[in-house]
Design a protein around this motif. Structure first.
Motif, PDB file in Angstrom:
ATOM      1  N   SER A 294      -2.827  12.865  11.505  1.00 55.86           N
ATOM      2  CA  SER A 294      -4.035  12.457  11.278  1.00 55.86           C
ATOM      3  C   SER A 294      -4.568  11.048  11.311  1.00 55.86           C
ATOM      4  CB  SER A 294      -3.957  12.300   9.789  1.00 55.86           C
ATOM      5  OG  SER A 294      -3.503  11.342   9.155  1.00 55.86           O
ATOM      6  N   LEU A 295      -5.759  10.515  11.531  1.00 56.39           N
ATOM      7  CA  LEU A 295      -5.596   9.034  11.941  1.00 56.39           C
ATOM      8  C   LEU A 295      -5.481   8.495  11.420  1.00 56.39           C
ATOM      9  CD1 LEU A 295     -10.092   9.734  12.692  1.00 56.39           C
ATOM     10  CD2 LEU A 295      -8.499   9.606  14.192  1.00 56.39           C
ATOM     11  N   GLY A 296      -5.140   8.754   9.979  1.00 54.45           N
ATOM     12  CA  GLY A 296      -4.626   7.271   9.310  1.00 54.45           C
ATOM     13  C   GLY A 296      -3.323   7.321   9.835  1.00 54.45           C
ATOM     14  N   ILE A 297      -2.258   8.380   9.615  1.00 49.62           N
ATOM     15  CA  ILE A 297      -0.932   8.031  10.221  1.00 49.62           C
ATOM     16  C   ILE A 297      -0.668   7.608  11.240  1.00 49.62           C
ATOM     17  CG2 ILE A 297       1.069   9.012  10.204  1.00 49.62           C
ATOM     18  CD1 ILE A 297       1.016   9.141   7.459  1.00 49.62           C
ATOM     19  N   HIS A 298      -2.052   8.097  12.673  1.00 49.06           N
ATOM     20  CA  HIS A 298      -1.877   6.999  13.385  1.00 49.06           C
ATOM     21  C   HIS A 298      -2.575   5.862  13.443  1.00 49.06           C
ATOM     22  CE1 HIS A 298      -1.868   8.410  17.355  1.00 49.06           C
ATOM     23  NE2 HIS A 298      -2.055   9.711  17.020  1.00 49.06           N
ATOM     24  N   GLU A 299      -3.106   4.898  12.199  1.00 42.61           N
ATOM     25  CA  GLU A 299      -2.703   4.606  12.529  1.00 42.61           C
ATOM     26  C   GLU A 299      -2.348   2.885  11.493  1.00 42.61           C
ATOM     27  OE1 GLU A 299      -6.197   2.566  14.372  1.00 42.61           O
ATOM     28  OE2 GLU A 299      -5.801   0.747  13.749  1.00 42.61           O
ATOM     29  N   SER A 300      -1.256   4.210  11.061  1.00 39.94           N
ATOM     30  CA  SER A 300      -0.416   3.463  10.396  1.00 39.94           C
ATOM     31  C   SER A 300       0.529   2.612  11.300  1.00 39.94           C
ATOM     32  CB  SER A 300       0.071   4.228   9.294  1.00 39.94           C
ATOM     33  OG  SER A 300       1.132   4.970   9.976  1.00 39.94           O
ATOM     34  N   GLN A 301       1.073   4.039  12.404  1.00 36.37           N
ATOM     35  CA  GLN A 301       1.645   3.277  13.622  1.00 36.37           C
ATOM     36  C   GLN A 301       1.520   2.459  14.563  1.00 36.37           C
ATOM     37  OE1 GLN A 301       5.048   4.220  13.149  1.00 36.37           O
ATOM     38  NE2 GLN A 301       3.857   4.909  11.239  1.00 36.37           N
ATOM     39  N   SER A 302      -0.797   2.177  14.884  1.00 34.28           N
ATOM     40  CA  SER A 302       0.214   1.481  15.356  1.00 34.28           C
ATOM     41  C   SER A 302      -0.413   0.333  15.034  1.00 34.28           C
ATOM     42  CB  SER A 302      -2.267   1.503  16.014  1.00 34.28           C
ATOM     43  OG  SER A 302      -2.779   1.370  15.010  1.00 34.28           O
ATOM     44  N   ARG A 303      -0.455  -0.270  13.482  1.00 35.86           N
ATOM     45  CA  ARG A 303      -0.657  -1.318  12.563  1.00 35.86           C
ATOM     46  C   ARG A 303       0.325  -1.926  12.566  1.00 35.86           C
ATOM     47  NH1 ARG A 303      -4.921  -4.401  12.411  1.00 35.86           N
ATOM     48  NH2 ARG A 303      -5.859  -5.281  10.273  1.00 35.86           N
ATOM     49  N   PHE A 304       1.577  -0.786  12.326  1.00 41.02           N
ATOM     50  CA  PHE A 304       2.590  -1.124  12.030  1.00 41.02           C
ATOM     51  C   PHE A 304       3.433  -1.503  13.895  1.00 41.02           C
ATOM     52  CE2 PHE A 304       7.417  -0.662  13.186  1.00 41.02           C
ATOM     53  CZ  PHE A 304       7.419  -0.981  12.276  1.00 41.02           C
ATOM     54  N   TRP A 305       2.775  -1.434  14.718  1.00 39.54           N
ATOM     55  CA  TRP A 305       3.837  -2.358  16.063  1.00 39.54           C
ATOM     56  C   TRP A 305       3.051  -3.572  16.360  1.00 39.54           C
ATOM     57  CZ3 TRP A 305       8.159  -1.564  17.805  1.00 39.54           C
ATOM     58  CH2 TRP A 305       9.240  -0.390  17.940  1.00 39.54           C
ATOM     59  N   GLU A 306       1.819  -3.475  15.956  1.00 38.48           N
ATOM     60  CA  GLU A 306       1.422  -4.480  16.221  1.00 38.48           C
ATOM     61  C   GLU A 306       1.156  -5.636  15.071  1.00 38.48           C
ATOM     62  OE1 GLU A 306      -3.435  -4.052  15.363  1.00 38.48           O
ATOM     63  OE2 GLU A 306      -3.695  -6.367  15.439  1.00 38.48           O
ATOM     64  N   ASN A 307       0.675  -5.028  13.311  1.00 37.95           N
ATOM     65  CA  ASN A 307       1.276  -6.213  12.852  1.00 37.95           C
ATOM     66  C   ASN A 307       2.817  -7.285  11.965  1.00 37.95           C
ATOM     67  OD1 ASN A 307      -1.424  -6.764  12.464  1.00 37.95           O
ATOM     68  ND2 ASN A 307      -2.391  -5.467  10.955  1.00 37.95           N
ATOM     69  N   LEU A 426      -6.591   3.380   5.098  1.00 36.69           N
ATOM     70  CA  LEU A 426      -5.358   3.939   5.161  1.00 36.69           C
ATOM     71  C   LEU A 426      -3.787   3.349   6.173  1.00 36.69           C
ATOM     72  CD1 LEU A 426      -6.686   7.441   4.878  1.00 36.69           C
ATOM     73  CD2 LEU A 426      -5.642   6.148   2.830  1.00 36.69           C
ATOM     74  N   GLY A 427      -4.595   3.610   7.656  1.00 33.13           N
ATOM     75  CA  GLY A 427      -3.644   3.398   8.223  1.00 33.13           C
ATOM     76  C   GLY A 427      -2.791   2.092   7.931  1.00 33.13           C
ATOM     77  N   ASN A 428      -3.253   1.210   7.347  1.00 37.94           N
ATOM     78  CA  ASN A 428      -2.758  -0.189   6.606  1.00 37.94           C
ATOM     79  C   ASN A 428      -1.960  -0.023   5.720  1.00 37.94           C
ATOM     80  OD1 ASN A 428      -3.527  -2.268   8.783  1.00 37.94           O
ATOM     81  ND2 ASN A 428      -5.995  -1.921   7.863  1.00 37.94           N
ATOM     82  N   LEU A 429      -2.301   0.928   4.352  1.00 34.23           N
ATOM     83  CA  LEU A 429      -1.757   1.212   3.531  1.00 34.23           C
ATOM     84  C   LEU A 429      -0.329   1.796   3.459  1.00 34.23           C
ATOM     85  CD1 LEU A 429      -5.121   2.234   0.970  1.00 34.23           C
ATOM     86  CD2 LEU A 429      -3.333   0.515   1.332  1.00 34.23           C
ATOM     87  N   TYR A 430      -0.621   3.260   4.682  1.00 36.38           N
ATOM     88  CA  TYR A 430       0.757   3.758   4.850  1.00 36.38           C
ATOM     89  C   TYR A 430       1.920   2.900   5.250  1.00 36.38           C
ATOM     90  CZ  TYR A 430      -1.786   8.153   4.369  1.00 36.38           C
ATOM     91  OH  TYR A 430      -2.428   9.164   4.028  1.00 36.38           O
ATOM     92  N   ALA A 431       1.179   2.224   6.590  1.00 34.28           N
ATOM     93  CA  ALA A 431       1.755   1.120   7.134  1.00 34.28           C
ATOM     94  C   ALA A 431       3.091   0.053   6.179  1.00 34.28           C
ATOM     95  CB  ALA A 431       1.413   0.060   8.928  1.00 34.28           C
ATOM     96  N   SER A 488      -0.742  -1.403  -3.499  1.00 36.64           N
ATOM     97  CA  SER A 488       0.195  -2.018  -3.811  1.00 36.64           C
ATOM     98  C   SER A 488       1.002  -2.236  -2.748  1.00 36.64           C
ATOM     99  CB  SER A 488       1.273  -2.054  -5.051  1.00 36.64           C
ATOM    100  OG  SER A 488       0.397  -1.436  -6.171  1.00 36.64           O
ATOM    101  N   TYR A 489       1.665  -2.113  -2.436  1.00 34.83           N
ATOM    102  CA  TYR A 489       2.648  -2.554  -0.663  1.00 34.83           C
ATOM    103  C   TYR A 489       1.729  -3.248   0.354  1.00 34.83           C
ATOM    104  CZ  TYR A 489       6.157   0.906  -2.897  1.00 34.83           C
ATOM    105  OH  TYR A 489       6.857   1.404  -4.217  1.00 34.83           O
ATOM    106  N   LEU A 490       0.801  -2.531   0.339  1.00 35.81           N
ATOM    107  CA  LEU A 490      -0.091  -3.479   1.073  1.00 35.81           C
ATOM    108  C   LEU A 490      -0.370  -4.452   0.372  1.00 35.81           C
ATOM    109  CD1 LEU A 490      -1.423  -4.165   4.105  1.00 35.81           C
ATOM    110  CD2 LEU A 490      -3.420  -3.334   3.179  1.00 35.81           C
ATOM    111  N   ILE A 491      -0.900  -5.003  -0.496  1.00 34.68           N
ATOM    112  CA  ILE A 491      -1.369  -6.138  -1.418  1.00 34.68           C
ATOM    113  C   ILE A 491       0.236  -7.601  -1.579  1.00 34.68           C
ATOM    114  CG2 ILE A 491      -1.969  -6.904  -3.786  1.00 34.68           C
ATOM    115  CD1 ILE A 491      -4.336  -4.957  -1.351  1.00 34.68           C
ATOM    116  N   ASP A 492       0.969  -6.345  -1.656  1.00 33.55           N
ATOM    117  CA  ASP A 492       2.333  -7.850  -2.085  1.00 33.55           C
ATOM    118  C   ASP A 492       2.820  -7.935  -0.492  1.00 33.55           C
ATOM    119  OD1 ASP A 492       2.672  -6.629  -4.424  1.00 33.55           O
ATOM    120  OD2 ASP A 492       4.325  -5.103  -4.028  1.00 33.55           O
TER     121      ASP A 492
END
Lengths: 503, 503
Positions: A294-307, A426-431, A488-492
């Motif tokens: 999905s786009l969300g899971i995909h974005e979680s991976q780009s954002r994980f590596w980026e951030n 969503l991607g940021n949250l998943y990441a 909460s995980y993103l916020i934390d």
């Protein structure tokens, strides 16, 4: 791949034709963004339209539909791979079977024109040029939503196209939470003594050689484990990833001669998308399981590596001598801490794509609310330019003086795409949630401090990448982290990180 | 385009689908040679195979065939454009309607394998690895020839695939004449006091910056009038031109850091092909008239620009200060005459693609004779390596010590292509004959001396390019030059030019 009956095998064989056409379309799309000469746009549009028509014909083909129905009838007897494939096929088929072909054609024609109008409108900073097209795009999306069907909100039908099962209600809860907390964090940061409006190390008066920037990106790609023998790295006006095949996943970046951050961060971001695709199990090739789910899971991976990797202070500790080696004139005497602040500058800004980690999701929240309101006729397209400004003031604290930097900044609506934006958040949250689990199993900070990204990649392949589209987002998150998506995980994570940087 | 009846219009509309698929295939092919990551070859082959199957299906489609027959029946009532389109469609359709689909499929499979075997054989310098594949390719070509039909010689059927109506008999006459005369000229040159085995200005000890070479190529492209907004210029292992659409004609070149000639000459050669395609009348777009008419005429344009322009002493007079500006260290003190000799060095060599203007056609003559003999079982593939060496000695006076530099040097046979080589020499003949006519109407030497290529391009557009595939080669040559193809013009041109250089 093991098949429990010949119908499923036949169905997947027929789907192969659709898949191959999509891969060819992906190549045409990549080429359009990287190589296409300016005069050839119309010619290319005709090629794309033909491939779209061929794909649609295959979805609508009677034999294919009968086969699909037949296998659906014996759903219970299928093995897990087959069940997942059928679930994905049914989900993709929905669009073709519920939306009338005339509407698909009109949608495609309208968005071709809307895209050209948007380009002109943005160039001329004239929202009025785009307005009639936008109104039509909204109407067509409302029609599509009606055909696709929904329980609570027509916007749900649109969200589901990009993230399986995502609803407006979920988005509201998520964005309320995220907005409230990030607003607080932003206020805190703006009061910090380390808060800066601008930086000395980058900008107009500095020159960072493009050749060196390219080499730095190549260094990062190698470190990350991006396989160039199954990929391609080049430049384009906007960075993007194109998945043509597991063994042909191409990425692009952009360059700013005054600042090495945009190229490096875009490279890492796009390579994150690419690592996901390159890591999918070989046995899924050219089946309905062969790409990111999905786009969300995909974005979680780009954002994980980026951030979580690229902007992580411990990784920047590792990266500092590398940056100094590439740009000795500018960075030789700069301390790791300053590098960390450079790559983690928080600052309210007008455009989403340039936003930092903290304000980014506020930009997305704004778009979600506008989209939901437009699809439900709660606001009028005519008022968008003004509403945009009011919301920017409220959410981020800055106001664009032009529509070019305001309501016209993103390409999405001109593509006819409504319901896409929320997947960024969503991607940021998943990441953040994946990272928390990863940290229980790996000494992530230790690894990043010494630049050992191979171990990180192995974990991601093992837990996420290999599965391709086998598990839908909800199930994947549950399997990987042991619980449902939790904002909460993103916020934390953001509080912890940025309260340390902006002490 | 004006249509005299609705059937023709419908037929051309249906052909549009074939044409668009071919354009997409052309893009995939270009990409394969320029960008494709090494691991993706199989995935790309599957995409190509699908497009080939889709195209074949459209040619074999019953409605399309009936329409074609219907319009053929009323041939006499068609206008000139329609007649030309029908002639082209019938000519292309022959392959699909006469060769059984199973043979087409086997041919495609065999040549895929043959190509891989050839690559390995060339790498290992081991002709035996390629031999069984070559034998099979020859057998399949013999079968194809039987299905296509011929009067005198099965090789005629193969020649016609690349140059409409070309026969073995014509080739024999042409090559006998050319061989005899060029052998004489070569002997003369080798006795000249200016004859050199090697040159001081290029080679191992020299370094010509690749960046400068690229800029020089770009200078040449601009001078020639190649439209980069309707094209694309890049690098590939072997230079080539890909015509995706009149507004998307891409070229590549290669670079040798020790010698600026290969990149410049390849750029000019490929741009010659491209100018032809870019100059075709807009109204022919996506019809059976929309591309260069034959390989021979195409090659006449690449060779015209490469030799009659690029290697012309008067043009080199214009180019000398440009070369000196790009490469001052190496060429600042070099006189125009020396530059002329540098670009017109005649020397027997082992490989066709590196051959000069005089010996080039001797390489082609050798290939023509071998092909004709193989297709008619006059010689055996097993003996090819030896025969090659004997013929090289006889025709060119040098003998390869390895098969890599001998019988394995060209890719063509591994592609399954027999009957293609003669079009290279045809191209040289056409080019010389066109030039003679051009010189009657334009002060060519004057124009080239001051680098005015625009006037030259206009003449070519006016007389040749705009017509696309409207006239077949014979008719085109007759219209442009007022007579049939005549090999004497090439012989005269080469004698005149090289007897002046090698006084």
């Amino acid at each position: 791949m093991h098949y429990s009956n010949t119908y499923t095998r036949k169905l997947v064989e027929q789907y192969r034709e659709i898949s191959l056409l999509n891969k060819t379309k992906a190549l045409l799309d990549w080429d359009l963004n990287v190589n296409l000469p300016s005069k050839a746009s119309e010619a290319r549009a005709a090629q794309m339209a033909q491939l779209t028509a061929l794909t649609t014909d295959r979805w609508l083909d009677t034999k294919f539909r009968l086969l699909l129905e037949k296998v659906n009838e014996q759903k219970d007897k299928l093995n897990d791979h087959e069940k997942a494939m059928m679930r994905n096929l049914n989900w993709s088929a929905k669009y073709y079977y519920h939306v009338p072909k005339e509407l698909i054609v009109e949608f495609s024609k309208t968005t071709s024109e809307a895209f050209m109008a948007w380009q002109q409108a943005k160039k001329d900073n004239n929202f009025k040029l785009f307005l009639p097209h936008l109104s039509k795009v909204i109407k067509l999306n409302q029609l599509v939503a009606q055909h696709l069907g929904f329980t609570d909100n027509p916007y749900d039908a649109l969200l589901d196209q990009f993230e399986q099962g995502l609803t407006t209600r979920q988005c509201k809860t998520m964005f309320d939470h995220v907005r409230r907390e990030l607003k607080k964090l932003l206020t805190y940061i703006q009061k910090s003594k380390y808060y800066r409006e601008s930086l000395d190390l980058v900008g107009e008066k500095h020159h960072y050689s493009l050749k060196r920037q390219r080499q730095l990106s190549q260094f990062a790609l190698k470190k990350m484990g991006y396989d160039l023998d199954a990929g391609h790295f080049s430049e384009s006006p906007h960075p993007f990833t194109m998945n043509i095949h597991r063994l042909d996943v191409r990425i692009t970046t952009w360059y700013d001669r005054h600042d090495p951050r945009p190229s490096l961060m875009a490279t890492i971001h796009e390579a994150g998308h690419a690592l996901y695709e390159q890591g999918i199990s070989e046995e899924y090739d050219v089946t309905p399981l062969d790409s990111g789910v999905s786009l969300g899971i995909h974005e979680s991976q780009s954002r994980f590596w980026e951030n979580q990797v690229g902007r992580n202070p411990v990784f920047l500790y590792f990266l500092t001598p590398v940056l100094q080696a590439f740009f000795p004139e500018q960075l030789a005497d700069v301390h790791e801490e300053e590098i960390t602040r450079l790559f983690n500058l928080v600052q309210p800004s007008l455009t989403r794509v340039e936003a930092d980690e903290v304000t980014y999701n506020l930009h997305v929240a704004l778009r979600f609310e506008l989209e939901e309101a437009l699809i439900n006729n709660k606001i009028k397209p005519n008022d968008l330019s003004e509403i945009w400004k009011v919301k920017m003031k409220e959410y981020i604290g800055v106001v664009p003086t032009t529509d070019r930097e305001g309501v016209l900044q993103d390409v999405h609506w001109s593509y006819g795409v409504f319901g896409y934006f929320p997947t960024y958040t969503l991607g940021n949250l998943y990441a953040a949630q994946f990272t928390r689990t990863m940290k229980k199993e790996l000494p992530l900070d230790e690894l990043l401090r010494r630049g050992d990204l191979g171990t990180v990649l192995s974990w991601l392949r093992e837990n996420i990448y290999q599965y391709g589209s086998l598990y839908w987002p909800d199930e994947l998150v549950q399997r990987v982290t042991g619980e449902k998506l939790n904002a909460s995980y993103l916020i934390d994570y953001l509080n912890h990180k940025y309260r340390a940087i902006y002490t």
